[in-house]
Design an enzyme around this catalytic site. Structure first.
Site, PDB file in Angstrom:
ATOM      1  N   TYR A   1      64.639  61.557  31.087  1.00  0.00           N
ATOM      2  CA  TYR A   1      63.390  61.411  30.325  1.00  0.00           C
ATOM      3  C   TYR A   1      62.226  62.095  31.060  1.00  0.00           C
ATOM      4  O   TYR A   1      61.451  62.848  30.458  1.00  0.00           O
ATOM      5  CB  TYR A   1      63.121  59.915  30.113  1.00  0.00           C
TER       6      TYR A   1
ATOM      7  N   LYS B   1      59.913  65.268  29.874  1.00  0.00           N
ATOM      8  CA  LYS B   1      58.461  65.143  29.680  1.00  0.00           C
ATOM      9  C   LYS B   1      57.688  66.076  30.611  1.00  0.00           C
ATOM     10  O   LYS B   1      56.618  66.569  30.262  1.00  0.00           O
ATOM     11  CB  LYS B   1      58.027  63.685  29.872  1.00  0.00           C
TER      12      LYS B   1
HETATM   13  P1  NAD Z   1      59.579  54.983  19.057  1.00  0.00           P
HETATM   14  O1  NAD Z   1      60.949  54.843  19.593  1.00  0.00           O
HETATM   15  O2  NAD Z   1      58.887  53.769  18.509  1.00  0.00           O
HETATM   16  O3  NAD Z   1      59.546  56.122  17.929  1.00  0.00           O
HETATM   17  C1  NAD Z   1      60.171  57.355  18.155  1.00  0.00           C
HETATM   18  C2  NAD Z   1      60.140  58.178  16.895  1.00  0.00           C
HETATM   19  O4  NAD Z   1      60.855  59.406  17.152  1.00  0.00           O
HETATM   20  C3  NAD Z   1      60.837  57.518  15.716  1.00  0.00           C
HETATM   21  O5  NAD Z   1      60.111  57.825  14.543  1.00  0.00           O
HETATM   22  C4  NAD Z   1      62.202  58.217  15.665  1.00  0.00           C
HETATM   23  O6  NAD Z   1      62.739  58.266  14.369  1.00  0.00           O
HETATM   24  C5  NAD Z   1      61.811  59.602  16.130  1.00  0.00           C
HETATM   25  N1  NAD Z   1      62.949  60.376  16.644  1.00  0.00           N
HETATM   26  C6  NAD Z   1      63.771  60.073  17.666  1.00  0.00           C
HETATM   27  N2  NAD Z   1      64.702  61.044  17.831  1.00  0.00           N
HETATM   28  C7  NAD Z   1      64.447  61.986  16.877  1.00  0.00           C
HETATM   29  C8  NAD Z   1      65.042  63.222  16.531  1.00  0.00           C
HETATM   30  N3  NAD Z   1      66.106  63.710  17.188  1.00  0.00           N
HETATM   31  N4  NAD Z   1      64.512  63.923  15.491  1.00  0.00           N
HETATM   32  C9  NAD Z   1      63.433  63.458  14.830  1.00  0.00           C
HETATM   33  N5  NAD Z   1      62.823  62.294  15.111  1.00  0.00           N
HETATM   34  C10 NAD Z   1      63.329  61.570  16.118  1.00  0.00           C
HETATM   35  O7  NAD Z   1      58.716  55.659  20.225  1.00  0.00           O
HETATM   36  P2  NAD Z   1      57.174  55.525  20.628  1.00  0.00           P
HETATM   37  O8  NAD Z   1      57.069  54.496  21.676  1.00  0.00           O
HETATM   38  O9  NAD Z   1      56.298  55.459  19.433  1.00  0.00           O
HETATM   39  O10 NAD Z   1      56.983  56.935  21.367  1.00  0.00           O
HETATM   40  C11 NAD Z   1      56.553  58.106  20.700  1.00  0.00           C
HETATM   41  C12 NAD Z   1      56.418  59.223  21.717  1.00  0.00           C
HETATM   42  O11 NAD Z   1      55.561  58.833  22.769  1.00  0.00           O
HETATM   43  C13 NAD Z   1      57.764  59.588  22.369  1.00  0.00           C
HETATM   44  O12 NAD Z   1      57.819  60.986  22.574  1.00  0.00           O
HETATM   45  C14 NAD Z   1      57.681  58.856  23.689  1.00  0.00           C
HETATM   46  O13 NAD Z   1      58.489  59.477  24.657  1.00  0.00           O
HETATM   47  C15 NAD Z   1      56.216  58.973  24.018  1.00  0.00           C
HETATM   48  N6  NAD Z   1      55.721  57.955  24.947  1.00  0.00           N
HETATM   49  C16 NAD Z   1      55.804  56.621  24.649  1.00  0.00           C
HETATM   50  C17 NAD Z   1      55.318  55.701  25.565  1.00  0.00           C
HETATM   51  C18 NAD Z   1      55.349  54.228  25.293  1.00  0.00           C
HETATM   52  O14 NAD Z   1      54.959  53.463  26.177  1.00  0.00           O
HETATM   53  N7  NAD Z   1      55.757  53.772  24.126  1.00  0.00           N
HETATM   54  C19 NAD Z   1      54.780  56.144  26.775  1.00  0.00           C
HETATM   55  C20 NAD Z   1      54.730  57.493  27.053  1.00  0.00           C
HETATM   56  C21 NAD Z   1      55.192  58.392  26.122  1.00  0.00           C
END
Ligand code: NAD
Length: 246
Positions: free
Chosen positions: A154, A158
Site C-alpha cells: 500500500y 501511494k
Molecule cells: P473505501 O474502501 O471506503 O472505498 C474505496 C472505493 O474504491 C470504493 O468505492 C471501491 O468500490 C473503489 N475501488 C476499489 N478497488 C477498485 C477498482 N479496482 N476499480 C474501481 N474502483 C475500485 O476507501 P476510503 O477509505 O474511502 O479511501 C478512498 C481513498 O483514500 C483510497 O485511495 C485510500 O487509499 C485513500 N486513503 C484513505 C484513508 C483512510 O483513512 N480512510 C487514508 C489515506 C488514504
C-alpha cells in the site's frame, strides 16, 4: 457554484472519501461520472448527488483494466461533451507483514492504486490537453510519505502516486492541466472502521489535532484544488492529516 459547466470523473465513488468528494463537487454544480466496480454499489451516491441537483452518470469500471478506465472518460465525453476534473480516489489495502506478503497481495494493490491512476489519467488528459484545461487530483496517503509496518504494498503504491503526480504535473503544465496529490491521514471510513478499537485509540494519540479526519476534510480540499483558486498550484502534495506528519 464553482463548477457550473465543469465535468468531473470520480473513481471509487460508492462510499467513504470518494462519495464525499462526489457530493462536494455536485454541490458546486459539477456534472459527474461516478465510478465503482459495480453499478449497484453506486445507487446511494447517485441518489445523493441527484438530490443535490447535479447531473450524474454511474459507470461500473475496474480501474486496473485499461479499457475500463477509458470507458469512464468516454462516458464523460459522450454524456457531457468534455472532462475537466479527474479524481483518482479508488484504492484498496491488502495488509500483511512483508514475509507473509504474496505476489498477488502486491500486484492487486499496485494494480488498483497506482496503475489504475495511470490508466485513468492517460485517458482523461488526452481530452484535457486538447481543451487546454484540466485538474487531476490523486488521493495518495500519509503512509506513502512516512511508511507503515504491514503495508509495504500500500505504501509503495501511494508513494508511487506522488511520483506519478509530479511527473504528470511537469508534462501537462503547458496544456494548463494541473496535477496534485492529497495525502489523507487517518480518516473515519470503512477502511479505518475495520481496525480494532485499541489500534484506533493508539492512532488518535499520534494526531496533534486529537481526532481522526472526516471525509469532508478531504472533499473540501479536492474542491479547492479543482477550483480556479488553485490555478497556480501544480505538482504539490497536500497533507491533510491533523498534523501527524509534517
Ligand atoms: P473505501 O474502501 O471506503 O472505498 C474505496 C472505493 O474504491 C470504493 O468505492 C471501491 O468500490 C473503489 N475501488 C476499489 N478497488 C477498485 C477498482 N479496482 N476499480 C474501481 N474502483 C475500485 O476507501 P476510503 O477509505 O474511502 O479511501 C478512498 C481513498 O483514500 C483510497 O485511495 C485510500 O487509499 C485513500 N486513503 C484513505 C484513508 C483512510 O483513512 N480512510 C487514508 C489515506 C488514504
Amino acid at each position: 457554484m464553482m463548477f457550473q459547466d465543469k465535468v468531473a470523473v470520480v473513481t471509487g465513488a460508492s462510499r467513504g472519501i470518494g462519495r464525499a468528494i462526489a457530493l462536494a463537487l455536485a454541490n458546486q454544480g459539477a456534472k459527474l461520472v461516478l465510478s465503482a466496480r459495480s453499478l449497484a454499489a453506486l445507487d446511494d451516491t447517485l441518489a445523493a448527488v441527484k438530490a443535490a441537483g447535479a447531473e450524474a452518470v454511474p459507470v461500473a469500471a475496474d480501474v486496473s483494466i485499461e479499457a475500463d478506465a477509458r470507458s469512464l472518460v468516454a462516458a464523460a465525453v459522450e454524456n457531457f461533451g468534455r472532462v475537466d476534473i479527474l479524481v483518482n480516489n479508488a484504492g484498496i489495502t491488502r495488509d500483511t507483514l512483508l514475509l507473509r506478503m504474496s505476489e498477488q497481495d502486491w500486484d492487486t494493490v499496485l494494480d488498483t492504486n497506482l496503475k489504475g491512476a495511470f490508466f485513468c489519467t492517460k485517458a482523461a488528459t488526452k481530452f484535457m490537453s486538447k481543451q487546454r484545461f484540466g485538474r487531476v487530483i490523486n488521493i495518495s496517503s500519509v503512509v506513502g510519505e512516512m511508511g507503515n509496518a504491514g503495508q509495504a504494498n500500500y505504501c509503495a503504491s501511494k508513494a508511487g502516486l506522488i511520483g506519478l503526480t509530479k511527473s504528470n504535473a511537469r508534462e501537462l503544465a503547458r496544456r494548463n492541466v494541473t496535477v496534485n496529490a492529497i495525502t489523507p491521514g487517518f480518516i473515519a471510513t470503512d477502511m479505518t472502521e475495520a481496525l480494532p478499537e485499541k489500534k484506533r485509540e493508539e492512532l488518535t494519540q499520534q494526531i496533534p489535532l486529537g481526532r481522526l479526519g472526516s471525509v469532508d476534510d478531504i472533499a473540501e480540499s479536492v474542491v479547492f484544488l479543482a477550483s480556479d483558486r488553485a490555478a497556480y498550484i501544480t505538482g504539490q502534495v497536500l497533507g491533510i492529516n491533523g498534523g501527524m506528519y509534517m
